[in-house]
Enzyme design. Structure first.
Site, PDB file in Angstrom:
ATOM      1  N   GLY A  27       0.830  -1.199   0.000  1.00 24.73           N
ATOM      2  CA  GLY A  27       0.000   0.000   0.000  1.00 24.73           C
ATOM      3  C   GLY A  27       0.862   1.245   0.000  1.00 24.73           C
ATOM      4  O   GLY A  27       1.979   1.250  -0.523  1.00 24.73           O
ATOM      5  N   ILE A  57       2.496   2.744   2.439  1.00 25.41           N
ATOM      6  CA  ILE A  57       3.765   2.590   3.154  1.00 25.41           C
ATOM      7  C   ILE A  57       4.650   1.574   2.453  1.00 25.41           C
ATOM      8  O   ILE A  57       5.838   1.813   2.210  1.00 25.41           O
ATOM      9  CB  ILE A  57       3.514   2.198   4.617  1.00 25.41           C
ATOM     10  CG1 ILE A  57       2.730   3.296   5.339  1.00 25.41           C
ATOM     11  CG2 ILE A  57       4.839   1.925   5.331  1.00 25.41           C
ATOM     12  CD1 ILE A  57       2.274   2.907   6.733  1.00 25.41           C
ATOM     13  N   SER A  88       0.533  -9.659  -1.186  1.00 23.53           N
ATOM     14  CA  SER A  88      -0.570  -9.413  -0.259  1.00 23.53           C
ATOM     15  C   SER A  88      -1.775 -10.144  -0.807  1.00 23.53           C
ATOM     16  O   SER A  88      -1.789 -10.547  -1.986  1.00 23.53           O
ATOM     17  CB  SER A  88      -0.876  -7.914  -0.122  1.00 23.53           C
ATOM     18  OG  SER A  88      -1.586  -7.440  -1.246  1.00 23.53           O
ATOM     19  N   THR A 108       6.020  -3.087  11.578  1.00 23.79           N
ATOM     20  CA  THR A 108       5.619  -1.758  12.031  1.00 23.79           C
ATOM     21  C   THR A 108       4.127  -1.543  11.780  1.00 23.79           C
ATOM     22  O   THR A 108       3.640  -0.413  11.846  1.00 23.79           O
ATOM     23  CB  THR A 108       6.416  -0.658  11.292  1.00 23.79           C
ATOM     24  OG1 THR A 108       6.213  -0.797   9.881  1.00 23.79           O
ATOM     25  CG2 THR A 108       7.895  -0.753  11.612  1.00 23.79           C
ATOM     26  N   ARG A 133       0.781  -4.017  12.669  1.00 20.17           N
ATOM     27  CA  ARG A 133       0.055  -4.373  13.885  1.00 20.17           C
ATOM     28  C   ARG A 133       0.530  -5.742  14.338  1.00 20.17           C
ATOM     29  O   ARG A 133       0.710  -6.659  13.519  1.00 20.17           O
ATOM     30  CB  ARG A 133      -1.463  -4.388  13.661  1.00 20.17           C
ATOM     31  CG  ARG A 133      -2.083  -3.002  13.455  1.00 20.17           C
ATOM     32  CD  ARG A 133      -1.947  -2.135  14.698  1.00 20.17           C
ATOM     33  NE  ARG A 133      -2.569  -0.821  14.539  1.00 20.17           N
ATOM     34  CZ  ARG A 133      -1.946   0.267  14.114  1.00 20.17           C
ATOM     35  NH1 ARG A 133      -0.659   0.179  13.740  1.00 20.17           N
ATOM     36  NH2 ARG A 133      -2.567   1.420  14.035  1.00 20.17           N
ATOM     37  N   GLU A 176       0.079  -2.760  24.739  1.00 19.50           N
ATOM     38  CA  GLU A 176       0.891  -1.542  24.791  1.00 19.50           C
ATOM     39  C   GLU A 176       0.365  -0.618  25.877  1.00 19.50           C
ATOM     40  O   GLU A 176      -0.853  -0.430  25.971  1.00 19.50           O
ATOM     41  CB  GLU A 176       0.868  -0.838  23.429  1.00 19.50           C
ATOM     42  CG  GLU A 176       1.488  -1.666  22.307  1.00 19.50           C
ATOM     43  CD  GLU A 176       1.510  -0.944  20.958  1.00 19.50           C
ATOM     44  OE1 GLU A 176       1.189   0.257  20.926  1.00 19.50           O
ATOM     45  OE2 GLU A 176       1.851  -1.577  19.954  1.00 19.50           O
ATOM     46  N   HIS A 226       6.354   1.667  19.692  1.00 20.18           N
ATOM     47  CA  HIS A 226       5.348   2.106  18.712  1.00 20.18           C
ATOM     48  C   HIS A 226       5.584   3.560  18.296  1.00 20.18           C
ATOM     49  O   HIS A 226       4.744   4.431  18.498  1.00 20.18           O
ATOM     50  CB  HIS A 226       3.924   1.932  19.265  1.00 20.18           C
ATOM     51  CG  HIS A 226       2.907   1.779  18.175  1.00 20.18           C
ATOM     52  ND1 HIS A 226       1.696   1.172  18.377  1.00 20.18           N
ATOM     53  CD2 HIS A 226       2.926   2.162  16.865  1.00 20.18           C
ATOM     54  CE1 HIS A 226       1.001   1.188  17.237  1.00 20.18           C
ATOM     55  NE2 HIS A 226       1.729   1.781  16.307  1.00 20.18           N
TER      56      HIS A 226
END
Length: 318
Positions: free
Chosen positions: A154, A156, A175, A235, A237, A266, A285
């Site tokens: 995508g 990123i 993907s 980076t 999830r 977290e 994060h």
């Protein structure tokens, strides 16, 4: 005067990075820096707020919590997606949910910080330099000529691919929805399957949205397909990767190491093994945590509040 609380403002940056004074005649704004994990303590702290500004998924807002916040009327999240908010429950309670824009550049840059840190053993080398240990204790891994496998091409993933090509890496991608046309447009090879990508890659980096089809996408069978000298970087999830399988892969050296910026819980518990594994480069994060992104988040949060006060909400989540 309405009350607005900004949650999980860890760096105490929110009030300095936007012009909240624009609201001063109508809204009293305050921020909470500490993370409040206990549900009862959280309700006690925020129950009087009519407006909440939340940062990503730091504080989940399920239906069971929303029903304990009868004064809440406007909920704003950084980004235009937040799986930790029950939007349907909010809508049913008459709570407007809005978001903000988010740039793909900061997580792209952090992805490469993790890849380079792993490849050149930077945490360990820095630690020994600071403590007077051996001068040069490791031999780094060359990236040029190796294969970068991108899971999720995508906004990123496409930017990560461009940097990989600049480093002289072969870049492949996969993907569930990737087409040959999109791969060609990004200048990368389309892997024939997830398994083929894992087997061929020296670095695997994940850039998918968490959902029903991607949760647990990489489990023990997939991790065992990776090369023993390969690195995994996440980076996106944490639940996209089976966390128990990942711990075992790192403990038993199925892979060389992992760069992790996301975790199932977290802040990461103090006794979590990821904090102390020598082959893990872990960060709290930080992918989206930059001045530019924060300035966008909080400036647009102010805009969201102004629009809502005027009866014309913008950037609503559905």
């Amino acid at each position: 005067m309405r009350t607005c609380l900004i949650l999980d403002d860890y760096q105490r940056a929110a009030l300095a990075l936007a012009d909240w004074d624009r609201l001063s005649d109508r809204v009293a704004v305050a921020s909470i820096a500490e993370h409040i994990a206990d549900r009862d303590a959280l309700v006690e702290r925020i129950a009087q707020a009519e407006i909440l500004v939340v940062m990503r998924e730091r504080t989940p807002l399920p239906a069971s919590l929303l029903e304990r916040l009868p004064r809440l009327k406007l909920l704003i999240t950084s980004g235009m997606r937040n799986l930790a908010i029950d939007i349907a429950a909010a809508r049913a309670r008459g709570i407007t949910v809005c978001g903000t824009e988010s740039s793909p550049t900061p997580p792209t840059e952090l992805t490469w910080a993790l890849i380079l840190g792993l490849a050149r053993h930077l945490p360990g080398e820095n630690r020994t330099l600071r403590t007077g240990g051996p001068w040069q204790s490791s031999v780094g891994t060359d990236l040029a000529g190796t294969t970068l496998g991108i899971v999720g091409l995508g906004k990123i993933g496409t930017r990560v691919a461009a940097v990989g090509r600049a480093f002289g890496m072969r870049v492949i991608a996969w993907s569930p929805n990737l087409t040959a046309e999109r791969a060609d447009a990004a200048g990368v090879e389309q892997a024939t399957s997830k398994e083929a990508l894992l087997e061929a890659s020296d670095v695997v980096t994940i850039h998918l949205v968490l959902g029903d089809r991607t949760r647990g996408l990489l489990g023990e069978p997939e991790l065992r397909r990776m090369r023993p000298n390969a690195y995994l970087v996440n980076t996106a999830r944490a639940p996209i990767v089976d966390q128990a399988a990942l711990r075992r892969a790192l403990e038993e050296n199925w892979i060389a190491g992992a760069g992790l910026d996301v975790f199932e819980t977290e802040p990461l518990p103090a006794d979590d093994p990821f904090r102390s594994m020598p082959n893990v480069l872990a960060l709290p994060h930080l992918g989206y945590v930059t001045q530019g992104n924060y300035r966008t988040y909080f400036t647009q949060a102010v805009e969201d509040i102004e629009a809502w006060l005027a009866g014309r909400p913008i950037r609503q989540l559905s």
